[in-house]
Every structure is written in structure tokens, then in C-alpha cells.
Design a protein around this motif. Sequence first.
Motif, short mmCIF file in Angstrom:
data_model
loop_
_atom_site.label_atom_id
_atom_site.label_comp_id
_atom_site.label_asym_id
_atom_site.label_seq_id
_atom_site.Cartn_x
_atom_site.Cartn_y
_atom_site.Cartn_z
N ASP A 171 46.72 32.98 18.75
CA ASP A 171 47.06 32.07 17.67
C ASP A 171 47.76 30.82 18.19
O ASP A 171 47.80 29.80 17.49
CB ASP A 171 47.95 32.79 16.66
N TYR A 172 48.30 30.89 19.40
CA TYR A 172 48.98 29.74 20.01
C TYR A 172 48.53 29.60 21.46
O TYR A 172 48.32 30.58 22.17
CB TYR A 172 50.51 29.93 19.95
N LYS A 173 48.39 28.37 21.91
CA LYS A 173 47.91 28.10 23.26
C LYS A 173 48.80 28.70 24.34
O LYS A 173 48.34 29.01 25.43
CB LYS A 173 47.80 26.59 23.49
N SER A 178 46.68 37.40 20.09
CA SER A 178 47.16 37.24 18.72
C SER A 178 48.11 38.40 18.40
O SER A 178 47.75 39.57 18.58
CB SER A 178 45.98 37.23 17.75
N LEU A 179 49.30 38.09 17.92
CA LEU A 179 50.31 39.11 17.64
C LEU A 179 50.26 39.58 16.19
O LEU A 179 49.68 38.93 15.34
CB LEU A 179 51.71 38.55 17.95
N TYR A 180 50.89 40.73 15.95
CA TYR A 180 51.13 41.25 14.60
C TYR A 180 49.85 41.47 13.80
O TYR A 180 49.86 41.44 12.57
CB TYR A 180 52.09 40.35 13.82
N GLU A 181 48.73 41.65 14.52
CA GLU A 181 47.42 41.83 13.88
C GLU A 181 47.02 40.65 12.99
O GLU A 181 46.23 40.77 12.06
CB GLU A 181 47.38 43.15 13.09
N THR A 185 44.15 40.14 9.93
CA THR A 185 44.50 39.75 8.57
C THR A 185 43.97 38.36 8.23
O THR A 185 43.34 38.17 7.19
CB THR A 185 46.03 39.78 8.38
N PHE A 186 44.22 37.40 9.08
CA PHE A 186 43.76 36.03 8.85
C PHE A 186 42.57 35.66 9.73
O PHE A 186 41.77 34.79 9.37
CB PHE A 186 44.90 35.03 9.08
N GLY A 187 42.47 36.32 10.89
CA GLY A 187 41.40 35.96 11.83
C GLY A 187 40.02 36.35 11.36
O GLY A 187 39.06 35.58 11.52
N TRP A 188 39.90 37.53 10.75
CA TRP A 188 38.57 37.95 10.28
C TRP A 188 38.02 37.05 9.17
O TRP A 188 36.85 36.67 9.21
CB TRP A 188 38.60 39.42 9.88
N PRO A 189 38.82 36.70 8.16
CA PRO A 189 38.28 35.76 7.16
C PRO A 189 37.89 34.41 7.78
O PRO A 189 36.89 33.81 7.38
CB PRO A 189 39.44 35.61 6.16
#
Length: 341
Positions: A171-173, A178-181, A185-189
Motif C-alpha cells: 500500500d506504500y512504496k 500490504s498490512l492488516y489485510e 478488504t480494499f485491494g480486491w474491489p
Amino acid sequence: MRYIDVFNHFFPRQLWDRMLESEGAARDIGKRMRGIPCIYDLDERLRVMDQFASKNYTQVLSLGMPPLEALGSETEVEEFARLGNDGLAELVRQRPDRFVGFLASLPMNSPNAAKEAERAFSLGANGLQIHTNINGLPLDDERFFPVFEAAARHGRPVFLHPSRAAADLPDYKTETKSLYEIWWTFGWPYETSAAMARLVFSGLMDRLPDLKILAHHLGAMVPFFEGRVGPGWDQLGKRTSDEDYSLVLKRLKKRPLDYFKDFYADTAVFGSEAATRCGLSFYGSDRVLFASDSPFDPERGPGYIRDTIAVLERLELPLTDMEKICFRNAATLLKIADPTL
């Protein structure tokens, strides 16, 4: 009312046993999923379905995660696809009272993916399940066009399932995963929405105007971001200086928003009434199909089925709309041969 659940997941015994015997990722996945008996144990699956007998509930089966192409070499994945498709076809033949169809999975990392699609259609596959990227490759890569072309030629839909893992895209360079799944939660959509956009702007939907595509989880981000998809993408290129994206708009035959409206979607939003209302407002009752995403609820089977039915019943939709969403759209799109329909 009756319910045809078009997106739920199951591993037939032949494939499940082969995964556990294999080396590497396939065996690891099998071990992790042993805690969800409903995804591989037919008796447990039937027991869960029995809880909804009063709802006249049936399923269209598809394999669970991860994508087959992530599980091994071309040869291994071709074997997994054959075992999976043969096994699902057999379940549909043996228990048509429970399983009214299946979605075939393909060895998308193999040049023989379209050949397996043809074979699966000969077995009676009602559509294809394809993931939103193929080991990191976008779906508009030309090597995957034969698969979409085969689906369009046979009049069978493609169901898009998101795929993304923690280490795929941090989620960050400054981080390595990606932390906390958040990746789920947001990545799949986001994955689904990005895949839809690539299919639209690449012109694939113009090349195959008869192709039907369903975007899992009620079209992902698209309904909520209608303003960005609509008026926002009507200005494609205004925010970009190193490429002339206005040429893309000139090449497309329709407004971008109109292509996104052409997708189908399903009700698998984990029991969220707000998301269901938003998706139905965007797609309308003609393009939404009932789905639960069972058995990945906290109860490992019945939870999402029960919650999704409850949400739809609370909406108090007109009977004709409710019938379309719950079973008629599925019967039409998937060409389900059921005399009771």
C-alpha cells in the motif's frame, strides 16, 4: 421465491486430493483450507444447503481461491483445470437438484487455456471463472483474447473474480507488503474495478460485442464511484500530459460509463444492505444475479447465504425484480436448462 447462487466455491474431490498430494503452493492452500470443510466435503456442503431447503436454494459451482495459474507450471495447472472441470461437471450430473451448473476454471498461464475452455463447454460448463490478473498480467493482454473469444462464440459469460495477495502490491512504496489485510478488504474491489477498466479502454468489449462479463461483489467500486466513472472519465486525458488519452475516447464506440453499465454483477457483498442498494441502483434488476460467496463467512458456510437472502427480502422489491435477481437472470445468462424455470 427460489434462489440460484451463482458465485460460491467448492473443490471437487479429484482436484482436492491431487492438490494435497502435490508439492508447493497447491498443497499449502489445501492444508490452509482444511478448516473450511464446506469447500471440499460434499456431505458438509449438502448439510449447509439443507438449511435453506425452504428457500428452494440451488448453486452454480466454481473453484475456490487461489487462481489455478498461481499453483504451478503450465503442465501442472492444465491437470488441475481438467480435474476441477471434470469434477464439477460430474457433481452437476449427479446432483442436478442441488447444483444447476458450474463455471469452468482454466490454465490461464498456458497457451492451451482456450482449448480447455472449449473442452469445458463440451462438458456443459455454463460459463468461465477468470481472475482479474494472470500472475500479474492484465486481462487485456492479447494472449488472453482467445479465451474471451471462445466464451463469446459459445454464448457463455465470463465471471471476474478478484485476485491479489499481501506481497503483490504494497500500500506504500516504503513497505514490502500490504498490512492488516488491506490487500483483501480494499485491494480486491480495486483489482476488479481496474480489470473492468482495462477491458473497457482496451476496446475488447467493442471487439466482442456479444461477450457477457459479470464483475464479482456487485461490480466492486464502480457503482459507488459512478461520478468518477461517468463525468470523470468523460474527461479522460485532462489529467495526463505524457500521453494523449483523448484518442482512446475517440476510438471507443460508446461513452465509458455505458460500457461499465454493460457488465453484470452479483449480490455477494457479505450482507451489506447499503452496498446492495448502491449496486442495484447502478446496474438495475436486469443485470444483478444472486450470489453469496459461500463458504467464506465466519460460520464457514451458511452465514453469507442467510445474510444475503435477508438483505434482499428487507428491500421489499417488486416481485418481478426479486425474481430476476434471485433466479431468472441466472437462468438466462447461464442458460440453465431447468424445466421448472
